[in-house]
Scaffold this motif. Sequence first.
Motif, short mmCIF file in Angstrom:
data_model
loop_
_atom_site.label_atom_id
_atom_site.label_comp_id
_atom_site.label_asym_id
_atom_site.label_seq_id
_atom_site.Cartn_x
_atom_site.Cartn_y
_atom_site.Cartn_z
N GLY A 14 14.10 7.49 -4.19
CA GLY A 14 13.12 8.46 -3.70
C GLY A 14 13.17 9.76 -4.46
N HIS A 15 12.62 10.79 -3.85
CA HIS A 15 12.39 12.07 -4.56
C HIS A 15 12.13 13.17 -3.55
CE1 HIS A 15 8.14 11.16 -3.67
NE2 HIS A 15 8.43 9.93 -4.06
N LEU A 16 12.17 14.39 -4.03
CA LEU A 16 11.75 15.54 -3.22
C LEU A 16 10.26 15.43 -2.97
CD1 LEU A 16 13.51 18.41 -5.20
CD2 LEU A 16 14.07 17.73 -2.85
N ILE A 43 9.22 -0.22 1.02
CA ILE A 43 9.08 0.43 2.34
C ILE A 43 9.47 1.88 2.12
CG2 ILE A 43 9.75 0.42 4.77
CD1 ILE A 43 10.75 -2.51 4.34
N GLU A 44 8.51 2.78 2.32
CA GLU A 44 8.74 4.19 1.99
C GLU A 44 8.42 5.08 3.18
OE1 GLU A 44 6.15 5.82 -1.08
OE2 GLU A 44 7.59 7.44 -1.44
N ASP A 45 9.41 5.88 3.56
CA ASP A 45 9.20 6.88 4.62
C ASP A 45 9.57 8.26 4.11
OD1 ASP A 45 8.14 5.75 7.07
OD2 ASP A 45 9.92 4.47 7.09
N SER A 76 2.12 13.94 1.52
CA SER A 76 2.85 12.90 2.24
C SER A 76 2.89 11.69 1.31
CB SER A 76 2.16 12.56 3.55
OG SER A 76 0.82 12.17 3.30
N ASP A 77 3.74 10.74 1.59
CA ASP A 77 3.95 9.64 0.63
C ASP A 77 4.57 8.46 1.37
OD1 ASP A 77 4.42 8.12 -1.61
OD2 ASP A 77 6.01 9.40 -2.43
N ILE A 78 3.73 7.52 1.77
CA ILE A 78 4.21 6.41 2.61
C ILE A 78 3.81 5.07 1.98
CG2 ILE A 78 4.04 5.32 4.89
CD1 ILE A 78 3.52 8.00 6.12
N ALA A 123 0.86 -1.20 0.00
CA ALA A 123 0.00 0.00 0.00
C ALA A 123 0.88 1.24 0.00
CB ALA A 123 -0.92 0.00 1.22
N ASP A 124 0.75 2.03 -1.05
CA ASP A 124 1.46 3.31 -1.19
C ASP A 124 0.36 4.37 -1.23
OD1 ASP A 124 2.88 5.55 -1.97
OD2 ASP A 124 4.04 4.51 -3.54
N VAL A 125 0.10 4.97 -0.08
CA VAL A 125 -1.04 5.87 0.08
C VAL A 125 -0.57 7.09 0.85
CG1 VAL A 125 -3.32 6.11 1.17
CG2 VAL A 125 -2.70 3.95 0.08
N ILE A 165 12.47 8.08 1.22
CA ILE A 165 13.42 6.96 1.11
C ILE A 165 12.55 5.73 0.87
CG2 ILE A 165 15.09 5.51 2.33
CD1 ILE A 165 16.28 8.25 1.70
N GLU A 166 12.68 5.11 -0.30
CA GLU A 166 11.73 4.06 -0.67
C GLU A 166 12.35 2.94 -1.52
OE1 GLU A 166 8.82 5.33 -3.69
OE2 GLU A 166 9.49 7.38 -3.34
N PRO A 167 13.27 2.19 -0.91
CA PRO A 167 13.80 1.06 -1.66
C PRO A 167 12.74 -0.02 -1.83
CG PRO A 167 14.53 0.96 0.61
CD PRO A 167 13.79 2.26 0.45
N VAL A 208 3.73 15.53 -4.65
CA VAL A 208 4.31 14.33 -4.07
C VAL A 208 5.70 14.08 -4.66
CG1 VAL A 208 3.06 12.78 -5.63
CG2 VAL A 208 3.96 11.93 -3.49
N HIS A 209 5.86 14.27 -5.96
CA HIS A 209 7.20 14.35 -6.57
C HIS A 209 7.42 15.84 -6.78
CE1 HIS A 209 6.98 10.09 -8.57
NE2 HIS A 209 6.92 10.05 -7.27
N ASP A 210 8.04 16.48 -5.82
CA ASP A 210 7.94 17.94 -5.78
C ASP A 210 8.58 18.60 -7.01
OD1 ASP A 210 6.67 19.95 -4.40
OD2 ASP A 210 8.49 20.56 -3.33
N1 GLY Z 1 3.68 7.43 -4.45
C1 GLY Z 1 4.50 7.51 -5.59
C2 GLY Z 1 5.90 7.37 -5.24
O1 GLY Z 1 6.24 6.83 -4.21
O2 GLY Z 1 6.77 7.82 -5.94
#
Ligand code: GLY
Length: 474
Positions: A350-352, A438-440, A267-269, A255-257, A398-400, A357-359
């Motif tokens: 990851g990203h800004l 896993i994204e924080d 936010s992006d987790i 779940a990426d919500v 950070i989302e490996p 969300v992708h700034d």
């Molecule tokens: N939610 C889209 C991404 O993690 O880039």
Amino acid sequence: MQTAPTYPTTRNLSSAPALANVLRSRRQRLAETISFPVLLWSGMAKPRNFAANLYPYRASSHFLYFAGLPLENAAIRIEGEQLILFMDDATLDDALWHGPSPSRADIAQQMGATEARPLSDLADLAVGTATLGEKDETIQMLEQAMLQRGIVLPRHQPQSNQVLQKAIVQLRMIQDEGAIAAIRQAIAVTVAAHKAGIANTPAAKTEAQVRAAMEAVIISHDMACAYGSIVTVAGEVLHNHHYHNLLSPGDLLLADVGAETADGWASDITRTWPVSGTFSATQRDLYDIVLAAHDRCIEAAQPGAEYADIHQLACLTIAAGLVDLGILSGQPEDLVAEDAHALFFPHGVGHLMGLDVHDMEDLGDLAGYAEGRQRSDRFGLAFLRLNRPLAAGMAVTIEPGFYQVPAILNDPQNRDRYAHMVNWERLEQFADVRGIRIEDDILLTASGCEVLSLDLPTAATDIEDLVCSTSELG
Ligand code: GLY
Ligand code: MN
Ligand code: MN
């Protein structure tokens, strides 16, 4: 007496700095970089099929940064500390169909604008202003019309929109106190949404039901999703927006919500959990590799660190873990040099993150890549969205991840190129893992980073406990 309605904003919260002060400080900082006036439009809702049936409206992020409120069909002119708001007061018909709304004067006061004028005054006062070159078609049309009439500055001049874009990137990249307060709000709701999604999984039959439990938390906080939710047992499809699959006990659910505040902060987790409440041995092995990459990247994130090096650290950690499991063979450094890790981790780490969300990805790689750097087309680097030194105040993800994408793994060229690096038979034993991410969200501090989404556990046993805990809807 009835009080005038105001626009909702996270700045109404007691912990958040006053909107007018936040916006004044942003104008002051912009004035340190550019000395020409700027015109920014909010945009307008687009019809779905006819004019009274509209897609949900989202104001331009650049407008939101300087106007602070999700206004529609409005513009602002910024020059030094001056802020002029252009918008029309609501008509009787607007009141009939949409209810009472704050007046232009009240909105201007909320924003700390120096003047408030009707849209009909815009053309006269826009002479000599620079525009951004927005992607939104409703704004593009307005910008083009003003360009053709010679009102706003033509592109490719010293004070052109490119100079403005760079100035805005420098500002928006370093989050101020107002932005951080809003991002924290969005993350708090997102953490609650993930906990609800995890806790509701045992009772859910489909991905759609888990998505509903998660988005219910976001909606009940009067927030929206910052992007299309990904809630899927097919986690190898990176941006999977289908929710029809049944949940089976052996599945991993990814779940990426993420929630977005009323004034647009994202936010992006991502979390990945076992539908049954217990990871299989193979799922756990791969989960722990992704988690090791996640933890090492967060440890390495500090001002001055190159984000590309953090990405490389994730690649090396994943490659080393896959060697330990017997899926890859060779030295991790050599495997990464050959892009072998990208068979399983094909995106960037990851990203800004900020108002988008992708700034600022609407500006291409202007924000993501430091001046003079170009995105590589190499397998494993082509989707690296951030390549610049980190600085205090940046919010990044950070989302490996680990994915088994059939199109990549069955590609004859990949089979050939990586024949001696991948133990395909061993890989087959991990068939119950389709995708793990896993994204924080982290905020760079003076000496390191703060994990803003720390309240949502990442350890496998904690995730298992959450699946088995009772549902709590935020
Ligand atoms: N939610 C889209 C991404 O993690 O880039
Ligand atoms: Mn992300
Ligand atoms: Mn995400």
